[in-house]
Design an enzyme around this catalytic site. Structure first.
Site, PDB file in Angstrom:
ATOM      1  N   THR A 323     -19.612  38.984  21.405  1.00  0.00           N
ATOM      2  CA  THR A 323     -19.105  38.822  22.767  1.00  0.00           C
ATOM      3  C   THR A 323     -19.242  40.102  23.579  1.00  0.00           C
ATOM      4  O   THR A 323     -19.530  41.178  23.055  1.00  0.00           O
ATOM      5  CB  THR A 323     -17.625  38.399  22.751  1.00  0.00           C
ATOM      6  OG1 THR A 323     -16.829  39.502  22.291  1.00  0.00           O
ATOM      7  CG2 THR A 323     -17.400  37.192  21.861  1.00  0.00           C
ATOM      8  N   CYS A 324     -18.957  39.973  24.872  1.00  0.00           N
ATOM      9  CA  CYS A 324     -19.055  41.122  25.764  1.00  0.00           C
ATOM     10  C   CYS A 324     -17.766  41.935  25.808  1.00  0.00           C
ATOM     11  O   CYS A 324     -17.620  42.817  26.657  1.00  0.00           O
ATOM     12  CB  CYS A 324     -19.431  40.668  27.179  1.00  0.00           C
ATOM     13  SG  CYS A 324     -18.167  39.642  27.960  1.00  0.00           S
ATOM     14  N   ASP A 325     -16.829  41.658  24.916  1.00  0.00           N
ATOM     15  CA  ASP A 325     -15.581  42.403  24.844  1.00  0.00           C
ATOM     16  C   ASP A 325     -15.754  43.622  23.944  1.00  0.00           C
ATOM     17  O   ASP A 325     -16.207  43.498  22.810  1.00  0.00           O
ATOM     18  CB  ASP A 325     -14.475  41.501  24.291  1.00  0.00           C
ATOM     19  CG  ASP A 325     -13.095  42.102  24.471  1.00  0.00           C
ATOM     20  OD1 ASP A 325     -12.915  43.271  24.086  1.00  0.00           O
ATOM     21  OD2 ASP A 325     -12.195  41.412  24.987  1.00  0.00           O
ATOM     22  N   GLY A 326     -15.362  44.791  24.454  1.00  0.00           N
ATOM     23  CA  GLY A 326     -15.511  46.012  23.679  1.00  0.00           C
ATOM     24  C   GLY A 326     -14.660  46.052  22.430  1.00  0.00           C
ATOM     25  O   GLY A 326     -14.926  46.839  21.514  1.00  0.00           O
ATOM     26  N   ASN A 366     -16.320  33.537  26.288  1.00  0.00           N
ATOM     27  CA  ASN A 366     -17.744  33.803  26.546  1.00  0.00           C
ATOM     28  C   ASN A 366     -18.597  32.544  26.384  1.00  0.00           C
ATOM     29  O   ASN A 366     -19.808  32.623  26.165  1.00  0.00           O
ATOM     30  CB  ASN A 366     -18.285  34.893  25.620  1.00  0.00           C
ATOM     31  CG  ASN A 366     -18.190  36.288  26.198  1.00  0.00           C
ATOM     32  OD1 ASN A 366     -18.719  37.243  25.622  1.00  0.00           O
ATOM     33  ND2 ASN A 366     -17.532  36.455  27.328  1.00  0.00           N
TER      34      ASN A 366
END
Length: 382
Positions: A323-326, A366
């Site tokens: 996902t685009c979550d850090g 996402n």
């Protein structure tokens, strides 16, 4: 002893389902349930549905004669829909709305857990005459995923709640939980001793108690071996004999992970391999939001086994989700090594993942769909 995932791997080789996916062998679930019951003869076994609520898993446990520990109306309705007996269902969540108590009571549930005065009052009103286990907060040895201070009350307050419940016409008992994935076989000793003291104090006030809920917490092996179930059962039996020399109370246990974890294997695909600051990052199509939530704080260290092998040396890696979550990073501190030849499209197996994977997956962060689950065996759907 390590679980055998041969049948699951055969299914994956023959069917090649899209990844990520979880495959669960329901025959193994039934066998684990039988083994757990044999380790604790005479105890009331209530499977913690939150560990894996897949209908075929519940079907296998109903057939094995196991009851259920539910945390809310949806889990209760699911269990009843699979043929569970409401008399063998415990509503184990201390946090519940009055209307949810009424929902359960109307459907035949008569076993609840509580740890607060207002909740005891709600039970008296909406589930009159029911059994209620007062959950005590313990300073037990650290587990992999402890509950912190969210649940349970101090022993002095627990006695007040026992007396309050009895005054309301409820049938009080004591409950405690040593934390999930508990590696210390002696962790239950302090809870059993505390319960015995409360039994005596309640009796001095004219309130007799007969039920002790030992919770769950029984672990499974991932990268680090854990003691056998027999070792836990032996330690618990010894603690009960010490603290209850005149006779043990009726026991209720709420196993989850230990019944289903080793029945499942998760397959994932490598999305990308990249160098970041002199470290090799391997990005998978599964992460913390679509199945591996228990990797948060690197609490549960799963095994990752390459499916596509080309030989050659291996090297250290950081494992991360898609996902685009850090924060969707699985392991940065826990050392992992994977083949240097690993590349996009290669697959990895993650054994021992039948518990707390699909049930933790988000419904669409996402745009990623919930983790697919395929069930094999007598009660399977695949």
């Amino acid at each position: 002893m390590c679980a055998d995932f041969t049948r699951i791997r055969r299914f994956l080789a023959e069917r090649e389902p899209p990844t990520p996916c979880l495959v669960v062998d329901t025959d193994v679930v039934a066998a684990r349930a039988a083994g757990f019951g044999a380790a604790f003869p005479g105890a009331l076994i209530r499977y913690a549905v939150k560990a894996n609520p897949a209908p075929p898993v519940l079907d296998a446990l109903v057939a094995a004669g196991i009851g259920f520990d539910v945390a809310g109306p949806a889990e209760l309705a699911l269990c009843l829909g699979r043929g569970a007996d409401p008399a063998e269902i415990a509503y184990g969540n201390p946090i519940k709305k009055p209307r949810d108590i009424a929902f359960a009571f109307e459907r035949g549930v008569r076993e609840f857990t509580s740890d607060a005065p207002a909740d005891v009052d709600h039970l008296a009103r909406y589930a009159p005459g029911s059994a209620v286990s007062i959950r005590v907060l313990l300073d037990a040895p650290d587990s992999a995923t402890p509950f912190g201070r969210k649940f349970g009350c101090a022993p002095a307050e627990a006695l007040d709640l026992v007396l309050r419940a009895a005054a309301h016409g409820l049938r009080p008992g004591i409950a405690f939980h040593v934390g999930s994935q508990q590696p210390d076989v002696t962790a239950w000793e302090i809870g059993i001793a505390t319960a015995a003291k409360l039994f005596g104090e309640a009796a001095a006030h004219g309130v007799g108690m007969t039920r002790l809920n030992l919770g769950g917490g029984f672990p499974t092996t991932h990268r680090t071996a854990v003691p056998s179930l027999a070792a836990y059962a032996s330690a618990i039996a010894a603690a009960l004999d010490t603290s209850f020399p005149s006779g043990r109370p009726e026991l209720l246990l709420e196993p989850g992970r230990v019944l289903v974890a080793d029945a499942g294997l998760l397959r994932t695909e490598v999305v990308l391999v990249a160098q970041r600051d002199d470290r090799r990052w391997v990005y998978l199509d599964i992460g913390r939001y679509n199945g591996l939530a228990e990797a948060e704080n690197e609490a549960i260290a799963y095994r990752f086994e390459p499916v596509d092998t080309r030989g050659g040396p291996d090297g250290p890696v950081v494992l991360a989700g898609p996902t685009c979550d850090g924060d969707d990073v699985l392991y940065q501190r826990t050392p992992y090594r994977l083949p240097l030849a690993l590349r996009s499209g290669d697959r990895l197996d993650v054994p021992g993942t039948g518990a707390y994977t699909a049930s933790y997956a988000s419904v669409g962060f996402n745009g990623i769909e919930p983790l697919r689950t395929h069930c094999l065996g007598r009660w399977g759907d695949a």
